[in-house]
Design a protein around this motif. Structure first.
Motif, PDB file in Angstrom:
ATOM      1  N   GLU A 163       1.216   2.672 -18.828  1.00  0.00           N
ATOM      2  CA  GLU A 163       2.499   3.259 -18.414  1.00  0.00           C
ATOM      3  C   GLU A 163       3.037   2.583 -17.156  1.00  0.00           C
ATOM      4  N   VAL A 164       2.132   2.299 -16.228  1.00  0.00           N
ATOM      5  CA  VAL A 164       2.563   1.662 -14.978  1.00  0.00           C
ATOM      6  C   VAL A 164       3.049   0.239 -15.263  1.00  0.00           C
ATOM      7  N   ALA A 165       2.328  -0.497 -16.096  1.00  0.00           N
ATOM      8  CA  ALA A 165       2.735  -1.881 -16.419  1.00  0.00           C
ATOM      9  C   ALA A 165       4.097  -1.907 -17.085  1.00  0.00           C
ATOM     10  N   ASP A 166       4.345  -0.960 -17.997  1.00  0.00           N
ATOM     11  CA  ASP A 166       5.624  -0.961 -18.720  1.00  0.00           C
ATOM     12  C   ASP A 166       6.809  -0.714 -17.799  1.00  0.00           C
ATOM     13  N   LEU A 167       6.570  -0.037 -16.686  1.00  0.00           N
ATOM     14  CA  LEU A 167       7.663   0.259 -15.756  1.00  0.00           C
ATOM     15  C   LEU A 167       7.734  -0.726 -14.598  1.00  0.00           C
ATOM     16  N   SER A 168       6.859  -1.716 -14.576  1.00  0.00           N
ATOM     17  CA  SER A 168       6.844  -2.620 -13.417  1.00  0.00           C
ATOM     18  C   SER A 168       6.683  -4.063 -13.875  1.00  0.00           C
ATOM     19  N   PHE A 169       5.443  -4.488 -14.089  1.00  0.00           N
ATOM     20  CA  PHE A 169       5.207  -5.901 -14.428  1.00  0.00           C
ATOM     21  C   PHE A 169       5.857  -6.288 -15.756  1.00  0.00           C
ATOM     22  N   ASN A 170       6.015  -5.335 -16.667  1.00  0.00           N
ATOM     23  CA  ASN A 170       6.661  -5.655 -17.937  1.00  0.00           C
ATOM     24  C   ASN A 170       8.186  -5.588 -17.869  1.00  0.00           C
ATOM     25  N   CYS A 171       8.732  -5.588 -16.671  1.00  0.00           N
ATOM     26  CA  CYS A 171      10.188  -5.564 -16.496  1.00  0.00           C
ATOM     27  C   CYS A 171      10.691  -6.770 -15.714  1.00  0.00           C
ATOM     28  N   VAL A 230       2.046  12.637 -10.104  1.00  0.00           N
ATOM     29  CA  VAL A 230       2.137  12.280  -8.680  1.00  0.00           C
ATOM     30  C   VAL A 230       1.510  10.911  -8.445  1.00  0.00           C
ATOM     31  N   LEU A 231       0.296  10.736  -8.982  1.00  0.00           N
ATOM     32  CA  LEU A 231      -0.394   9.452  -8.808  1.00  0.00           C
ATOM     33  C   LEU A 231       0.364   8.342  -9.539  1.00  0.00           C
ATOM     34  N   LYS A 232       0.837   8.658 -10.731  1.00  0.00           N
ATOM     35  CA  LYS A 232       1.571   7.643 -11.503  1.00  0.00           C
ATOM     36  C   LYS A 232       2.801   7.165 -10.738  1.00  0.00           C
ATOM     37  N   ALA A 233       3.545   8.098 -10.159  1.00  0.00           N
ATOM     38  CA  ALA A 233       4.748   7.713  -9.411  1.00  0.00           C
ATOM     39  C   ALA A 233       4.393   6.757  -8.276  1.00  0.00           C
ATOM     40  N   ALA A 234       3.302   7.044  -7.586  1.00  0.00           N
ATOM     41  CA  ALA A 234       2.909   6.182  -6.465  1.00  0.00           C
ATOM     42  C   ALA A 234       2.431   4.822  -6.967  1.00  0.00           C
ATOM     43  N   LEU A 235       1.710   4.833  -8.088  1.00  0.00           N
ATOM     44  CA  LEU A 235       1.238   3.560  -8.658  1.00  0.00           C
ATOM     45  C   LEU A 235       2.409   2.718  -9.164  1.00  0.00           C
ATOM     46  N   VAL A 236       3.382   3.376  -9.804  1.00  0.00           N
ATOM     47  CA  VAL A 236       4.572   2.658 -10.276  1.00  0.00           C
ATOM     48  C   VAL A 236       5.305   2.040  -9.086  1.00  0.00           C
ATOM     49  N   ASP A 237       5.352   2.781  -8.012  1.00  0.00           N
ATOM     50  CA  ASP A 237       5.984   2.320  -6.788  1.00  0.00           C
ATOM     51  C   ASP A 237       5.307   1.037  -6.275  1.00  0.00           C
ATOM     52  N   VAL A 238       3.986   1.075  -6.208  1.00  0.00           N
ATOM     53  CA  VAL A 238       3.216  -0.087  -5.749  1.00  0.00           C
ATOM     54  C   VAL A 238       3.400  -1.260  -6.721  1.00  0.00           C
ATOM     55  N   SER A 290       0.833  -1.211   0.000  1.00  0.00           N
ATOM     56  CA  SER A 290       0.000   0.000   0.000  1.00  0.00           C
ATOM     57  C   SER A 290       0.857   1.246   0.000  1.00  0.00           C
ATOM     58  N   ARG A 291       0.311   2.304  -0.465  1.00  0.00           N
ATOM     59  CA  ARG A 291       0.903   3.631  -0.328  1.00  0.00           C
ATOM     60  C   ARG A 291      -0.230   4.605  -0.017  1.00  0.00           C
ATOM     61  N   SER A 308      -5.300   6.818  -1.183  1.00  0.00           N
ATOM     62  CA  SER A 308      -4.721   5.525  -0.820  1.00  0.00           C
ATOM     63  C   SER A 308      -4.640   4.615  -2.048  1.00  0.00           C
ATOM     64  N   ILE A 309      -3.618   3.767  -2.040  1.00  0.00           N
ATOM     65  CA  ILE A 309      -3.446   2.783  -3.105  1.00  0.00           C
ATOM     66  C   ILE A 309      -3.109   1.456  -2.445  1.00  0.00           C
ATOM     67  N   THR A 310      -3.803   0.396  -2.826  1.00  0.00           N
ATOM     68  CA  THR A 310      -3.424  -0.942  -2.372  1.00  0.00           C
ATOM     69  C   THR A 310      -3.429  -1.873  -3.569  1.00  0.00           C
ATOM     70  N   GLY A 311      -2.424  -2.707  -3.637  1.00  0.00           N
ATOM     71  CA  GLY A 311      -2.336  -3.662  -4.746  1.00  0.00           C
ATOM     72  C   GLY A 311      -1.990  -5.048  -4.261  1.00  0.00           C
ATOM     73  N   ILE A 312      -2.473  -6.047  -4.992  1.00  0.00           N
ATOM     74  CA  ILE A 312      -2.100  -7.438  -4.725  1.00  0.00           C
ATOM     75  C   ILE A 312      -1.684  -8.075  -6.052  1.00  0.00           C
ATOM     76  N   ALA A 313      -0.879  -9.116  -5.973  1.00  0.00           N
ATOM     77  CA  ALA A 313      -0.451  -9.816  -7.183  1.00  0.00           C
ATOM     78  C   ALA A 313      -0.155 -11.259  -6.841  1.00  0.00           C
ATOM     79  N   LYS A 314      -0.163 -12.093  -7.857  1.00  0.00           N
ATOM     80  CA  LYS A 314       0.269 -13.476  -7.699  1.00  0.00           C
ATOM     81  C   LYS A 314       1.115 -13.857  -8.910  1.00  0.00           C
ATOM     82  N   GLY A 315       1.982 -14.817  -8.703  1.00  0.00           N
ATOM     83  CA  GLY A 315       2.802 -15.295  -9.810  1.00  0.00           C
ATOM     84  C   GLY A 315       4.157 -15.707  -9.291  1.00  0.00           C
ATOM     85  N   ALA A 316       4.677 -16.809  -9.825  1.00  0.00           N
ATOM     86  CA  ALA A 316       6.010 -17.292  -9.436  1.00  0.00           C
ATOM     87  C   ALA A 316       6.675 -17.996 -10.604  1.00  0.00           C
TER      88      ALA A 316
END
Lengths: 405, 405
Positions: free
Chosen positions: A211-219, A255-263, A161-162, A172-180
């Motif tokens: 944009e968020v996916a390209d900087l996080s899950f797509n890396c 501002v929001l994008k930075a926090a989302l990328v962080d999460v 969360s952030r 507030s931002i909360t995220g969950i993920a799964k994968g291994a």
């Protein structure tokens, strides 16, 4: 097994106003475990997603895309583990729709207002009846329990969360993920859900999720296998008093994008930390390229190489394997004499060969760490990219040779 | 460990008139093992080669290409194991040249008439002095001993012969190869040398070596890693009384090519049968594509997938992983509803999902075999391609985690 993956507890995760979580045990693959998650979203929300580029994309992926394209207000996500409902053709689509229909009946909405998600074994019929029967038995859950309910070969739930302020208003931002396993971008994760109460219009949210996916899950990459079910969904409930972000030029967008990328980055890295059989967390940073694309090509050549990954597992500074992977990454006019290779702060190679000052014990020291940065300086431009991966161990083979049995 | 790889003995291998083999023990990496091979070729020969596309191509690869480009008559190949002389820059080139110079002095020819080859660990300086000191100590060898002298992680030597008649004249072909890991095409093998006494002009031999490589060594993958040292060399000593092949339209071109492809394919498949940790030999045949390139893309997506390869290791018909790999192979407009997937004779999937007639026990029966054919029918054209690969076992990780130590 997981590499420096801190356990999360419910009290560390921000509640997102406008979201109601519930879980059930449908016994899809195993009895007595939470395998169904429902995310109910209040009216007034916006939802956007990015999905796997795999041509055998799963039935629920096809349906979620259709439902998002329909432009109606989304009211709930329904997620099951234990079965991917992929490679299942028209019958698979009907089974996924029947689950949506059952939930739509309960929530008194249209079937298009439900987004279905599945993860688990491919090529098996989805036991839709079990899920439909379990829906009324579900009980309220917090985000930590939701993260747990979507696990498959994961050894730990992934959630973060952030909170931030936009125009003096709390967001507030909360995220969950799964994968291994079966982890390679486009999309990279099996499933990622991030919710915020920040108000964002649908077109802006659609841009933001890409944009968020390209900087996080797509890396990230565990094994170079792009799954049939990868989905990353971004939900804006709009319940925060912060101003509605209605343009990518809105001052709060960045501002929001930075926090989302962080999460999203923390979740994506958590997938790597929990990579099947992982004993090391490796950041591959490629700088000085002509384009981000060629930097990513080089980074992924390293991140995918079984020889590189087994050397990391062995803590063996067999660093020629890194040069070899760089060499076949597809940068056809790469001048190897201008390239530098670092292992953390240790300069390993330059001028097309081993750095004369390089000492085996320096390489050995870094290779023995549980977190390692490989840095490649291409010396031909200003672009850069970073990819996160893990090593390749006996346990990767064990987990994937045993997975179905 | 090797999968159905029949041992070869010297008496099964044809002597090629015009070739003289010798081996030595230089103690490059380990003492008391043959690690240097010299292939002396009589005057009147033609030689052509194809080499790795890796940008970090090894010093000996750079020099062999230069020497072939110089257009002089080649008089000898000198091969060492235990050190790849790759990622070694200008110093590596000088060391390789010093070995060529020593041999040229002995054979009373120019340095450009020697082709050097190295295989082994990357990023270490070549102990050229050890090789130069060992050259005078070498002893005559047969083809079986030559095949043994170029082994690294190979568990068995790889050699084969064919004899045929062209215009009533006997022609012989003998080839040797080494390689078990870091195997992925362009070129695919670490080292392959094929010699024939059939007379072939240099331009025709250059065309022939490319066509033969594309149908053999460029169709295999152990781990998706394209080595820095891959080289495939074709030698024509011209000693046979068969007519000289001076054009690709010469009637004997196709006859000789078929026999060379046969030899090179057996060697390439031997590399897979001896793939690091291999327990299964897998042929991936993709048919009905629009182009050979897209068929190869699909075949390689399957052949490279760690998830597919661990399922083969486990003899687990977890066949959704095959569909997943097909789906991410990069054929962007692939219609999955027109595709069929077979495991040997068993139709596993069609119409975008599992074949309704498919039974788990049929899949299980094929998966338990040591040799398996995966056949994908794309249903969009007439092109086809076949790729050979092996499974992914604990021992692959063990071998590559231990290799340097």
């Amino acid at each position: 097994m997981a590499v420096n993956l801190t356990p999360v507890s419910a009290d560390q995760l921000a509640i997102i106003d406008g979201i109601e979580l519930s879980v059930a045990e449908a016994g899809i693959k195993k009895a007595n475990r939470k395998d169904v998650l429902v995310v109910r979203i209040d009216k007034g929300n916006t939802v956007a997603g990015v999905f796997t580029q795999n041509r055998f994309c799963a039935a629920p992926v096809q349906i979620s895309k259709n439902h998002l394209d329909a432009g109606v207000q989304i009211r709930a996500l329904v997620v099951n583990t234990g079965n991917a409902n992929a490679g299942t053709g028209e019958d698979g689509r009907q089974r996924a729709l029947s689950v949506c229909q059952a939930l739509a009946g309960e929530l008194d909405c249209a079937v298009e207002q439900i987004l279905p998600f599945s993860t688990g074994v491919i090529l098996e019929p989805l036991p839709a009846d079990k899920i439909i029967q379990a829906l009324p038995t579900r009980r309220p859950a917090n985000w930590a329990e939701a993260a747990e309910a979507i696990m498959t070969t994961d050894t730990a739930p992934k959630a973060t969360s952030r909170t931030l302020e936009i125009d003096g208003q709390k967001v507030s931002i909360t995220g969950i993920a799964k994968g291994a396993g079966m982890i390679h971008p486009n999309m990279a994760t099996m499933l990622g859900f991030v919710a915020t109460d920040a108000p964002v219009t649908r077109p802006v949210l659609e841009q933001l999720v890409k944009e968020v996916a390209d900087l996080s899950f797509n890396c990230i990459s565990v094994d170079g296998d792009t799954s049939t079910n990868d989905s990353f969904i971004l939900v804006s409930t709009g319940k925060s008093a912060a101003p509605r972000i209605d343009s990518v030029n809105h001052p709060a967008y960045a501002v929001l994008k930075a926090a989302l990328v962080d999460v999203a980055t923390e979740l994506a890295q958590a997938i790597i930390r929990d990579g099947e059989g992982a004993t090391k967390f490796i950041s591959v940073k490629v700088e000085g390229g002509r384009s981000v694309a060629e930097c990513k090509d080089v980074a992924y050549a390293i991140a995918r190489s079984p020889l590189v990954k087994t050397a990391f597992f062995a803590s063996d500074p067999n660093l020629g394997r890194l040069l070899c992977a760089i060499g076949y990454a597809g940068v056809s006019d790469l001048d190897v004499d201008r390239l530098s290779l670092y292992l953390d702060d240790v300069l390993v190679a330059c001028n097309g060969g081993r750095n004369p000052e390089y000492k085996e014990e320096d390489g050995q020291r870094v290779m023995s760490q549980s977190e390692i940065t490989v840095r490649v300086v291409l010396g031909r431009g200003a672009a850069q990219a970073t990819v996160w991966t893990c090593d390749f161990s006996y346990d990767y083979v064990k987990i994937n040779a045993d997975y179905r049995s």
